[in-house]
Every structure is written in C-alpha cells, then in structure tokens.
Design a protein around this motif. Sequence first.
Motif, mmCIF file in Angstrom:
data_model
loop_
_atom_site.group_PDB
_atom_site.id
_atom_site.type_symbol
_atom_site.label_atom_id
_atom_site.label_comp_id
_atom_site.label_asym_id
_atom_site.label_seq_id
_atom_site.Cartn_x
_atom_site.Cartn_y
_atom_site.Cartn_z
ATOM 1 N N UNK A 407 0.994 -1.427 -0.132
ATOM 2 C CA UNK A 407 0.067 0.037 0.051
ATOM 3 C C UNK A 407 0.894 1.378 0.053
ATOM 4 N N UNK A 408 0.806 2.218 1.213
ATOM 5 C CA UNK A 408 1.665 3.338 0.881
ATOM 6 C C UNK A 408 3.097 2.785 1.678
ATOM 7 N N UNK A 409 4.134 3.440 0.894
ATOM 8 C CA UNK A 409 5.411 3.291 1.493
ATOM 9 C C UNK A 409 5.947 4.728 1.938
ATOM 10 N N UNK A 410 6.547 4.730 3.108
ATOM 11 C CA UNK A 410 7.383 6.155 3.231
ATOM 12 C C UNK A 410 8.927 5.531 3.391
ATOM 13 N N UNK A 417 14.649 11.978 10.093
ATOM 14 C CA UNK A 417 13.541 11.152 11.400
ATOM 15 C C UNK A 417 11.906 11.244 10.525
ATOM 16 N N UNK A 418 11.365 10.252 10.734
ATOM 17 C CA UNK A 418 9.860 10.018 10.387
ATOM 18 C C UNK A 418 9.013 10.515 11.309
ATOM 19 N N UNK A 419 9.404 10.915 12.369
ATOM 20 C CA UNK A 419 8.459 11.540 13.399
ATOM 21 C C UNK A 419 7.567 10.521 13.763
ATOM 22 N N UNK A 420 6.106 10.914 13.869
ATOM 23 C CA UNK A 420 5.150 10.209 14.419
ATOM 24 C C UNK A 420 4.234 9.557 13.354
ATOM 25 N N UNK A 432 0.508 1.061 5.929
ATOM 26 C CA UNK A 432 1.924 1.646 5.195
ATOM 27 C C UNK A 432 3.148 0.976 5.952
ATOM 28 N N UNK A 433 3.881 1.006 4.902
ATOM 29 C CA UNK A 433 5.479 0.252 5.288
ATOM 30 C C UNK A 433 6.356 1.352 5.319
ATOM 31 N N UNK A 434 7.273 1.438 6.455
ATOM 32 C CA UNK A 434 8.416 2.287 6.124
ATOM 33 C C UNK A 434 9.772 1.521 5.713
ATOM 34 N N UNK A 435 10.371 2.070 4.856
ATOM 35 C CA UNK A 435 11.775 1.832 4.340
ATOM 36 C C UNK A 435 12.742 2.666 4.515
ATOM 37 N N UNK A 436 13.670 2.161 5.546
ATOM 38 C CA UNK A 436 14.877 2.971 5.850
ATOM 39 C C UNK A 436 16.056 2.750 5.172
ATOM 40 N N UNK A 437 16.748 3.590 4.338
ATOM 41 C CA UNK A 437 17.912 3.393 3.566
ATOM 42 C C UNK A 437 19.124 4.121 4.193
ATOM 43 N N UNK A 438 20.136 3.427 4.168
ATOM 44 C CA UNK A 438 21.521 4.187 4.359
ATOM 45 C C UNK A 438 21.695 5.100 3.179
ATOM 46 N N UNK A 439 22.488 6.119 3.527
ATOM 47 C CA UNK A 439 22.932 7.202 2.728
ATOM 48 C C UNK A 439 23.862 6.635 1.755
ATOM 49 N N UNK A 454 2.659 6.049 -3.195
ATOM 50 C CA UNK A 454 1.340 5.431 -3.135
ATOM 51 C C UNK A 454 1.253 3.975 -3.728
ATOM 52 N N UNK A 455 0.489 3.068 -3.709
ATOM 53 C CA UNK A 455 0.557 1.887 -4.305
ATOM 54 C C UNK A 455 0.943 1.585 -5.619
ATOM 55 N N UNK A 456 0.618 2.859 -6.313
ATOM 56 C CA UNK A 456 0.876 2.586 -7.813
ATOM 57 C C UNK A 456 2.391 3.261 -8.148
ATOM 58 N N UNK A 457 3.292 3.226 -7.164
ATOM 59 C CA UNK A 457 4.641 3.723 -7.243
ATOM 60 C C UNK A 457 4.711 5.219 -7.641
ATOM 61 N N UNK A 458 3.724 5.962 -7.551
ATOM 62 C CA UNK A 458 3.843 7.404 -7.835
ATOM 63 C C UNK A 458 3.856 8.107 -6.473
ATOM 64 N N UNK A 459 4.655 9.354 -6.454
ATOM 65 C CA UNK A 459 4.968 10.004 -5.192
ATOM 66 C C UNK A 459 3.648 10.854 -4.608
ATOM 67 N N UNK A 460 3.411 10.449 -3.424
ATOM 68 C CA UNK A 460 2.216 11.724 -3.070
ATOM 69 C C UNK A 460 2.665 12.523 -2.329
#
Length: 491
Positions: A407-410, A417-420, A432-439, A454-460
């Motif tokens: 579904x949604x991915x952050x 920091x993703x805050x709350x 929603x899924x959170x994906x954390x990536x090293x620099x 978004x689920x369709x791979x477009x940035x919201x």
Amino acid sequence: MELFRRLGVADKLRAAGVPASEPLDVVWATSGSGSILHRFAYAAPDAAREAARVRNDGTDTLEPAMRVSQIVLEPVLKKLVDANPLVDVRFGWAYEAFEQDAEGVTATIRNGGTGETASIRALYLAGCDGGGSRVRRDAGIDLEGMHAIGEAYMVHFRSTDHQALAKFGIAYHLQTAHGTLIAQNGHDIWTLQTLAPPDSDPDELLRNFMGRSFDYEILVANPWTPHMVVANRLRNGRIFLAGDAAHQVIPTGGYGMNTGIGDAVDLGWKLAAAVKGWGGEALLESYEVERLAIARRNREAAQRHLEVRLAIINLFMEAQAEGDLEGAEASERRLELGRRIAELGNAENESWGIEHGYRYRSPVICPDGPEPALDPMRAAPTTFPGSRLPSLHLADGRPLFDLLGPEFTLIATGQANIGGFEAAAAAAGVPATVVRLDREPVLDLLERPLLLVRPDQHVAWRGVAAPDDWASILATVTGRAGEADRREKAA
C-alpha cells in the motif's frame, strides 16, 4: 511491466511473450522484398535490463518493454484470474444494465448461451467493456474527439517463409508505404496493419506489402475503424470507466492497452482503499482527474506520431514520382529517402516521457515547489509529487521498487527522522510500510530524504523533514481531508 511486477506476474507474462533476447528494431523499406531505407535499432529487453542496471540514473524502468500479442497475453491473464480465489470469473455472461443508489450498485447480467439473467450487488461498478461500452452509454457519458479518422485493415496470418518475411533480419516492425508488418512471436505469427477500404482483398494487401508472393495462411482478416476519442467523464456516482471504454486511440505508440493498464491500477487501488474504509470520497474523485489528463495527453502523442507516419508516406510518394525505387540507378534516391526518414525520427517508439515519465496532478497529491517541465521524449528522474518514483538499484544490488510495501510506503534515507508517521498511519487505519535506507550517492536522485509513495509507485508527498502533523498529510493523500466539513454540509 513494472506494475505487473508489483502484482507478481511479470515473469509469467514474459514466458508468453517474444523471447527477451530479440531486439525491438523498427525497419523502413521500399517493400517487404525490396531495399532497406533506415533501421531504428533498439536493444533486446535482456540487454535493456542490464543497461538500465549499469546506468542506474533513474531514467529507465526496472522492467524493460515486452513484445506480446494481445491474443497471447489475454489467456495468460485469464488463467491468473481464474486461479485467484478472490475473483469470481463468469465468462459467457454479459452486462445488461445497472441501477445505483446511495448504498451501492445492482447490475443485471445475461448468459449468452442460455438467456438466463442474474443480478449482482456491489459497492461500485467498473465498466471495462471496450470501445462500444454499454456501461458508458447507461452512465450517460459521452466521447470527445475525432471518430472514424480513417479506414484501416488488419491481416493476421501464419507463415514460416522467413526468406520473404525477414529479409532485413529480426525486426519488431517492418514498415513501408503500404503499412506495418508486426512480428508477433518472432517465429510464425504476423500481423499486417494498413490503411485500406473495407472491401479490400487481404491476399492483395499482403502481396502489395511484400512486393512478391510468399507462403502464408490467413488466420483473421478484417477492416476496422480507428478513433481518437476520450470520455468527457470517467465517473458517474458509483460507476467508473477504464480502458477502451474510456479512451480509444490509434496504435501509433501502443498507448491503447498501456493506458488501460494504468487506468486499472489507479482505479484498482483507490476502490480497494474505499472498500477497506481508509480511502475517502476525494480519492475516488481523483481517479477521473488523474487519468483523464493522461488519456488526453496520450491521444495527443498518438496524433503526433500519426502525423510523422503520414509525412514519411508523403516522402515515399515524392520519391516514387521520380521513378522506381529499386535498382542500382535509384540508390541515391533511396539514400536520400532513408536520410529524411531518420531525420523525422521515431518518437513513436522513443517517447519515454509519455510512457513512464507522466505525472499526476490532483487533490490527493501534495505539491512541493515549482513543478519541473515534462519532456515527452525523456523520463527525467524526479520525485516531484505526482511523478513515478525513479527506478534505482542500491549498492547491494536490490531494486528500490522491490522494497515498496503493498500500500503506501514511506522511504526515509540517511538520518531522516520520520517523527510520528507510524502512529499517525495506525490511528488513521492507513496501511503503510516504512523503508529505511542508508545514505549512498545514487539516492541523491530521490531529491528529498522523505518520500511517501502510493501503491501505484507515484510519489504522493515529499519533504526534507517530518511534518508536525502527519495526520493532515495522510488525510490529503487518502482523500479524507475535509470529510467532516462535507458531512456537516450534507446534514
């Protein structure tokens, strides 16, 4: 193909398509048996996939293009649908009528063999019933644009006479002044598309195109009428349109089915969100806003490609007016004709900006500063909200797209920091899924350390830091912003 990959079926579809080792060349020639004028050379999908991985600059797609005939693709899709326990497939039944009310839709369907009728009750109805859509008619939705812009004829045939059909080597399209020959499976199935009146003799059309007789078996031959039309709406209450029911364009560019697949994905995830309760009315409204703009843009692109084809045909006529194009004495005229064809180009097969660089503008997209220009020829990597997320490979080889949730991915890169976010998504019931990536350097192409996809791979939404109020961002991208006000007004 990226969208099919998200559904987990890309490999199954490729198994039915033309081998990915075959190039996608487009050849112009004086005739099928004459002289080559110009070759627009394009890498085979296997080579394109590897080149995209090495280049890794966000301009490519994770999945390369696939050559496949619709009559081959559809049985594979049907088999996948038949095997899905969540889908009730009723072949042999046809839509008859619908009635909608505040709570849902009742559709009447009829069995073509027995005449038996049945009713289906649902929350929503999607009319994906082709160019002559009865759902569109019953919903009172009209088509805008140009109808019957020409007379076309298709000859679908089987032949292994490669000496005749492949004189210029492997090519996806062989094009002459008499039409386009499409190699459907790289072996024995071919389709000739040409402009010709309905009473044409298909055998004569094949002979004229090839410039000689050859061995073949006609499988299907019929006239068809091309249109350049788009529906003036894609929604009437709980009724939606997608695919050919919503838009019909000539096949220059292959935008018909590809645009329809985009419709289905956009409408599919939004209906799912509404049914599951986390998608609001504005999310459903955004389907028409987003997809109508793309359908119109693609229709304009197909028209431009047609104009180039017609210009090339005019060049043929001018050259032929000076004499026969075959023979040593015509070599200079052939060279000049080929040069002018190359000069006109082949945007029909190179408009990456149209195909995967398109961007949505709608109330469920959160804009972020000045919008970059759209180039129909190039899909410049950008995460400006509404754009398709650039496809990148991480340093460990993982494709970024494969890390996205259902579904949604952050996406959070580096020390962002993703805050709350997670608490806000849970409170709103938004999966929603959170994906954390090293620099790492390639991630600079993402332009911001925080991206909501978004689920369709477009940035919201995107940002340099977590917002103070994630709840309002999530309400916007799920179409629930202002719902309390709307309910109060309705009351």
